[in-house]
Design a protein around this motif. Structure first.
Motif, PDB file in Angstrom:
ATOM      1  N   MET A   6      -1.536   5.072 -12.291  1.00 14.59           N
ATOM      2  CA  MET A   6      -0.345   5.474 -11.549  1.00 14.59           C
ATOM      3  C   MET A   6       0.793   4.566 -11.981  1.00 14.59           C
ATOM      4  SD  MET A   6      -2.109   5.905  -7.764  1.00 14.59           S
ATOM      5  CE  MET A   6      -0.627   6.553  -6.970  1.00 14.59           C
ATOM      6  N   GLU A   7       2.002   5.100 -12.054  1.00  9.42           N
ATOM      7  CA  GLU A   7       3.170   4.363 -12.531  1.00  9.42           C
ATOM      8  C   GLU A   7       4.121   4.064 -11.375  1.00  9.42           C
ATOM      9  OE1 GLU A   7       3.666   3.409 -15.690  1.00  9.42           O
ATOM     10  OE2 GLU A   7       1.914   4.417 -16.551  1.00  9.42           O
ATOM     11  N   PHE A   8       4.574   2.802 -11.307  1.00 14.25           N
ATOM     12  CA  PHE A   8       5.550   2.387 -10.297  1.00 14.25           C
ATOM     13  C   PHE A   8       6.563   1.451 -10.954  1.00 14.25           C
ATOM     14  CE2 PHE A   8       1.577   3.178  -8.044  1.00 14.25           C
ATOM     15  CZ  PHE A   8       1.975   4.010  -7.011  1.00 14.25           C
ATOM     16  N   ASP A   9       7.686   1.338 -10.301  1.00 12.43           N
ATOM     17  CA  ASP A   9       8.638   0.318 -10.753  1.00 12.43           C
ATOM     18  C   ASP A   9       8.109  -1.073 -10.424  1.00 12.43           C
ATOM     19  OD1 ASP A   9      10.746   1.982 -11.841  1.00 12.43           O
ATOM     20  OD2 ASP A   9      11.178   2.579  -9.782  1.00 12.43           O
ATOM     21  N   VAL A  10       7.589  -1.241  -9.208  1.00  8.50           N
ATOM     22  CA  VAL A  10       7.094  -2.545  -8.762  1.00  8.50           C
ATOM     23  C   VAL A  10       5.760  -2.358  -8.056  1.00  8.50           C
ATOM     24  CG1 VAL A  10       7.563  -4.616  -7.389  1.00  8.50           C
ATOM     25  CG2 VAL A  10       9.471  -3.369  -8.449  1.00  8.50           C
ATOM     26  N   VAL A  11       4.795  -3.185  -8.418  1.00 11.85           N
ATOM     27  CA  VAL A  11       3.520  -3.250  -7.707  1.00 11.85           C
ATOM     28  C   VAL A  11       3.414  -4.617  -7.041  1.00 11.85           C
ATOM     29  CG1 VAL A  11       1.007  -3.428  -7.980  1.00 11.85           C
ATOM     30  CG2 VAL A  11       2.258  -1.569  -9.094  1.00 11.85           C
ATOM     31  N   ILE A  12       3.069  -4.618  -5.770  1.00  3.52           N
ATOM     32  CA  ILE A  12       2.927  -5.847  -4.991  1.00  3.52           C
ATOM     33  C   ILE A  12       1.480  -5.971  -4.560  1.00  3.52           C
ATOM     34  CG2 ILE A  12       3.666  -7.098  -2.921  1.00  3.52           C
ATOM     35  CD1 ILE A  12       6.277  -5.395  -3.030  1.00  3.52           C
ATOM     36  N   VAL A  13       0.881  -7.114  -4.826  1.00  6.62           N
ATOM     37  CA  VAL A  13      -0.515  -7.353  -4.451  1.00  6.62           C
ATOM     38  C   VAL A  13      -0.529  -8.297  -3.257  1.00  6.62           C
ATOM     39  CG1 VAL A  13      -2.780  -8.143  -5.213  1.00  6.62           C
ATOM     40  CG2 VAL A  13      -1.210  -7.076  -6.854  1.00  6.62           C
ATOM     41  N   GLY A  14      -0.875  -7.766  -2.087  1.00  7.97           N
ATOM     42  CA  GLY A  14      -0.957  -8.584  -0.885  1.00  7.97           C
ATOM     43  C   GLY A  14      -0.046  -8.088   0.208  1.00  7.97           C
ATOM     44  N   GLY A  15      -0.642  -7.824   1.383  1.00  5.71           N
ATOM     45  CA  GLY A  15       0.123  -7.300   2.511  1.00  5.71           C
ATOM     46  C   GLY A  15       0.360  -8.319   3.602  1.00  5.71           C
ATOM     47  N   GLY A  16       0.573  -9.573   3.206  1.00  5.03           N
ATOM     48  CA  GLY A  16       0.985 -10.607   4.150  1.00  5.03           C
ATOM     49  C   GLY A  16       2.496 -10.639   4.256  1.00  5.03           C
ATOM     50  N   PRO A  17       3.053 -11.662   4.905  1.00  2.98           N
ATOM     51  CA  PRO A  17       4.508 -11.690   5.104  1.00  2.98           C
ATOM     52  C   PRO A  17       5.301 -11.745   3.807  1.00  2.98           C
ATOM     53  CG  PRO A  17       3.482 -13.772   5.758  1.00  2.98           C
ATOM     54  CD  PRO A  17       2.376 -12.795   5.556  1.00  2.98           C
ATOM     55  N   ALA A  18       4.775 -12.411   2.766  1.00  2.00           N
ATOM     56  CA  ALA A  18       5.509 -12.500   1.508  1.00  2.00           C
ATOM     57  C   ALA A  18       5.579 -11.146   0.811  1.00  2.00           C
ATOM     58  CB  ALA A  18       4.863 -13.545   0.593  1.00  2.00           C
ATOM     59  N   GLY A  19       4.417 -10.473   0.703  1.00  2.00           N
ATOM     60  CA  GLY A  19       4.396  -9.185   0.030  1.00  2.00           C
ATOM     61  C   GLY A  19       5.205  -8.129   0.768  1.00  2.00           C
ATOM     62  N   LEU A  20       5.079  -8.106   2.089  1.00  2.00           N
ATOM     63  CA  LEU A  20       5.821  -7.115   2.862  1.00  2.00           C
ATOM     64  C   LEU A  20       7.321  -7.375   2.819  1.00  2.00           C
ATOM     65  CD1 LEU A  20       3.303  -6.920   5.815  1.00  2.00           C
ATOM     66  CD2 LEU A  20       3.909  -5.014   4.300  1.00  2.00           C
ATOM     67  N   ALA A  21       7.723  -8.645   2.842  1.00  2.04           N
ATOM     68  CA  ALA A  21       9.147  -8.966   2.727  1.00  2.04           C
ATOM     69  C   ALA A  21       9.683  -8.526   1.370  1.00  2.04           C
ATOM     70  CB  ALA A  21       9.368 -10.463   2.929  1.00  2.04           C
ATOM     71  N   SER A  22       8.899  -8.738   0.300  1.00  2.00           N
ATOM     72  CA  SER A  22       9.313  -8.284  -1.028  1.00  2.00           C
ATOM     73  C   SER A  22       9.542  -6.787  -1.032  1.00  2.00           C
ATOM     74  CB  SER A  22       8.250  -8.639  -2.066  1.00  2.00           C
ATOM     75  OG  SER A  22       8.062 -10.025  -2.185  1.00  2.00           O
ATOM     76  N   ALA A  23       8.597  -6.050  -0.465  1.00  2.62           N
ATOM     77  CA  ALA A  23       8.700  -4.598  -0.455  1.00  2.62           C
ATOM     78  C   ALA A  23       9.906  -4.126   0.345  1.00  2.62           C
ATOM     79  CB  ALA A  23       7.416  -4.006   0.125  1.00  2.62           C
ATOM     80  N   ILE A  24      10.087  -4.707   1.519  1.00  4.23           N
ATOM     81  CA  ILE A  24      11.210  -4.308   2.378  1.00  4.23           C
ATOM     82  C   ILE A  24      12.536  -4.596   1.698  1.00  4.23           C
ATOM     83  CG2 ILE A  24      12.420  -4.913   4.517  1.00  4.23           C
ATOM     84  CD1 ILE A  24       9.595  -5.285   5.771  1.00  4.23           C
ATOM     85  N   ARG A  25      12.680  -5.788   1.135  1.00  9.89           N
ATOM     86  CA  ARG A  25      13.957  -6.164   0.511  1.00  9.89           C
ATOM     87  C   ARG A  25      14.262  -5.295  -0.706  1.00  9.89           C
ATOM     88  NH1 ARG A  25      18.713  -6.894   1.405  1.00  9.89           N
ATOM     89  NH2 ARG A  25      19.905  -8.466   0.234  1.00  9.89           N
ATOM     90  N   LEU A  26      13.247  -4.975  -1.490  1.00 12.88           N
ATOM     91  CA  LEU A  26      13.468  -4.094  -2.639  1.00 12.88           C
ATOM     92  C   LEU A  26      14.004  -2.744  -2.197  1.00 12.88           C
ATOM     93  CD1 LEU A  26      10.373  -4.863  -4.873  1.00 12.88           C
ATOM     94  CD2 LEU A  26      12.738  -4.808  -5.684  1.00 12.88           C
ATOM     95  N   LYS A  27      13.389  -2.176  -1.184  1.00 17.85           N
ATOM     96  CA  LYS A  27      13.828  -0.867  -0.715  1.00 17.85           C
ATOM     97  C   LYS A  27      15.203  -0.922  -0.050  1.00 17.85           C
ATOM     98  CE  LYS A  27      10.915   2.404  -1.786  1.00 17.85           C
ATOM     99  NZ  LYS A  27      11.378   3.595  -2.553  1.00 17.85           N
ATOM    100  N   GLN A  28      15.484  -2.020   0.665  1.00 19.15           N
ATOM    101  CA  GLN A  28      16.821  -2.165   1.241  1.00 19.15           C
ATOM    102  C   GLN A  28      17.889  -2.145   0.151  1.00 19.15           C
ATOM    103  OE1 GLN A  28      16.423  -5.918   3.284  1.00 19.15           O
ATOM    104  NE2 GLN A  28      16.043  -4.975   5.282  1.00 19.15           N
TER     105      GLN A  28
END
Length: 547
Positions: A6-28
């Motif tokens: 599967m192809e993505f722009d960004v893959v994040i490994v880990g659903g702790g506060p660091a990974g979730l913050a990365s995901a949220i900020r990218l989408k914002q």
């Protein structure tokens, strides 16, 4: 093996506060710019928050920057700190340190007593609302590299392999997740992070990392002794003065408290058992008075990083970055890491977004390091950099020197102390140490290991390859047992490692991998670095309800 990809722009490994913050900020950032950026986040836990364990008292500064409306949006920060108490304990007595004499890092005004697992579950809902694709139950098992040696994503773990590694009847190969950038947010001693640190020599210019193990229980206590927002910390007993460690007790809502103990993994005596020290700690009158008449609800353990800025590796590699505890971001002096995780995840996301809109991919996100060094977080961690080196000198001297460092020099003294050796090199031979006699559990305040593991809701499919790999299967009996009296049977907080067959003169190491709570302590503290913790099948391990 042919795998689906599967192809993505960004893959994040880990659903702790660091990974979730990365995901949220990218989408914002993507939404603000009107750009379509695909973000995938995987987590090895059965659900977001399942593997999250922390004290925790949270500084909301980074959260407020990321999600300014968190209060109105229902973030589970419901217990503002109402009082700080810091005790130096003896076996039966306690000296309460006047708050006026405590360095600022020990003050918690404006902070919140939280369940970090609950906060992560809430962050997960925020991320999904922004369009992040979240896949719990998928472990990041391997790193993918492109033809230039840059990271191009990860492979999720295979499912349904048998104990001997062969394909079982329900075998399903893992997926290849390809990305322009990969963010590793696995937490302390991340499985993939440690591989990339070694491959790219990211720690070549850093001090050795230092670690601790944190053990924690959640209790429901008598309402008459509950005090919402009370934060209690301690140093001293039951630890020896030359061994770093301390306890905590935090009052949550609903008459619940979290009680826990932290032991630095640089300890020397191989007879020391962090789990047993934690159980002893609960019997102290200052702690016991809150627990008597209460009910224990849950148990867990997790290693944590404590080296400070001088132990931070290089944060970037071709194609990705390390964030949160995967890199070593934790303020040991404040006993806090969640705000560090959220801030570094946000900064990494900003550097990643800038690269994506510039049309770059799989280069080094050098802007991430500069953003960190120009942030308030760097200033905070720099001021705390000498805490662990000072505390390595013993409780009394270390506390005095750190107090002077903070109160006189405000943390910016013109010197930086260094860590000279990793934790696994610090064990002394058993013959040079005094055995420690621990009392038997009473089943009321103190408990045995296996009963505690039951409360962690830990589960692993038994007929799968063991995720605790020995580089040399003979070394535990030939070296660890005669030299250190097999310390793995004591530093593990879950009864995973057991020496059996001593009576017949043919001892062997039995690994009860199904008990593993994924704390990573064995990977860190084994004196010969013979134990390699790898990810089991996705979705397995502990399921922490409110930790």
């Amino acid at each position: 093996m042919q795998r689906e990809s599967m192809e993505f722009d960004v893959v994040i490994v880990g659903g702790g506060p660091a990974g979730l913050a990365s995901a949220i900020r990218l989408k914002q950032l993507a939404n603000e710019a009107g750009r379509d950026i695909s973000v995938c986040l995987i987590d090895k836990g059965a659900e977001i928050g399942a593997h999250i364990l922390s004290g925790a008292v949270m500084d909301p500064r980074a959260l407020s920057e990321l999600l300014p409306n968190w209060k109105d949006d229902g973030a589970p920060l419901n217990a503002p700190v109402s009082e700080d108490r810091f005790f130096i304990l003896s076996e039966s007595g306690a000296f309460k340190v006047p708050n006026a004499l405590l360095p600022g890092c020990f003050h918690n005004e404006g902070n919140y007593v939280i369940s970090l697992g609950s906060v992560c579950r809430w962050l997960g809902t925020q991320a999904e609302a922004l369009g992040v694709e979240i896949y719990p139950g998928f472990a990041g098992a391997e790193v993918l590299f492109d033809e230039n040696g840059a990271v191009m994503g990860v492979v999720t773990g295979d499912m349904g392999r048998l104990r001997d590694g062969s394909d079982g009847p329900n075998f399903q190969p893992g997926l290849e997740l390809h990305a322009k950038y990969t963010i590793l947010a696995e937490g302390c001693r991340g499985h993939l992070g440690k591989q990339l640190i070694k491959r790219y020599r990211l720690d070549a210019d850093a001090d050795p990392q230092t670690y601790a193990i944190g053990l924690k229980e959640l209790w429901e206590i008598d309402p008459d002794v509950h005090q919402l927002g009370l934060v209690v910390h301690s140093g001293g007993w039951p630890m020896q003065a030359d061994t770093y460690g301390g306890g905590f007790l935090y009052h949550l809502e609903n008459n619940q408290v979290t009680v826990g103990f932290v032991v630095g993994l640089g300890y020397e005596n191989p007879y020391l058992s962090p789990y047993e020290e934690f159980q002893r700690f609960k019997t102290h009158p200052q702690i016991r008075k809150f627990l008597e008449g209460g009910k224990r609800i849950s148990y867990g353990a997790r290693a944590l990083v404590a080296g400070g800025v001088q132990s931070l590796p290089k944060l970037t590699f071709p194609g990705g970055v390390l964030v949160g505890d995967d890199a070593g971001f934790l303020n040991a002096a404040r006993i806090k890491g969640s705000h560090c995780a959220i801030k570094t995840g946000s900064l990494a996301a900003e550097a990643c977004f800038e690269a994506l809109i510039a049309g770059r991919e799989r280069d080094e996100l050098t802007a991430y390091r500069s953003k960190f060094e120009n942030s308030w977080l760097y200033d905070e961690l720099y001021k705390a950099r000498n805490f662990k080196p000072f505390m390595a000198k013993g409780l009394k001297l270390g506390a005095l020197l750190f107090g002077l460092d903070q109160l006189v020099f405000n943390g910016v003294a013109p010197w930086t102390l260094h860590h000279r050796s990793p934790d696994h090199e610090k064990l002394s031979p058993a013959a040079a140490c005094q055995p420690i006699e621990y009392p038997k559990p009473d089943g009321v305040i103190t408990f045995d290991r296996l009963g505690s593991v039951f409360l962690s809701n830990t589960n692993h499919e038994e007929d799968q390859p063991c995720h605790l790999r020995l580089k040399d299967a003979d070394l535990p009996i030939e070296v660890n047992l005669p030299t250190y009296d097999a310390p793995e049977q004591r530093f593990c907080p879950a009864g995973v490692y057991e020496i059996v067959g001593r009576e017949g003169g043919q001892p062997r190491l039995q690994i009860n991998a199904q008990n593993c709570v994924h704390c990573k302590t064995c990977d860190i503290k084994d004196p010969n670095q013979n134990i390699n913790w790898v990810v089991p099948q996705g979705g397995e391990g502990p399921v922490y309800p409110n930790m």
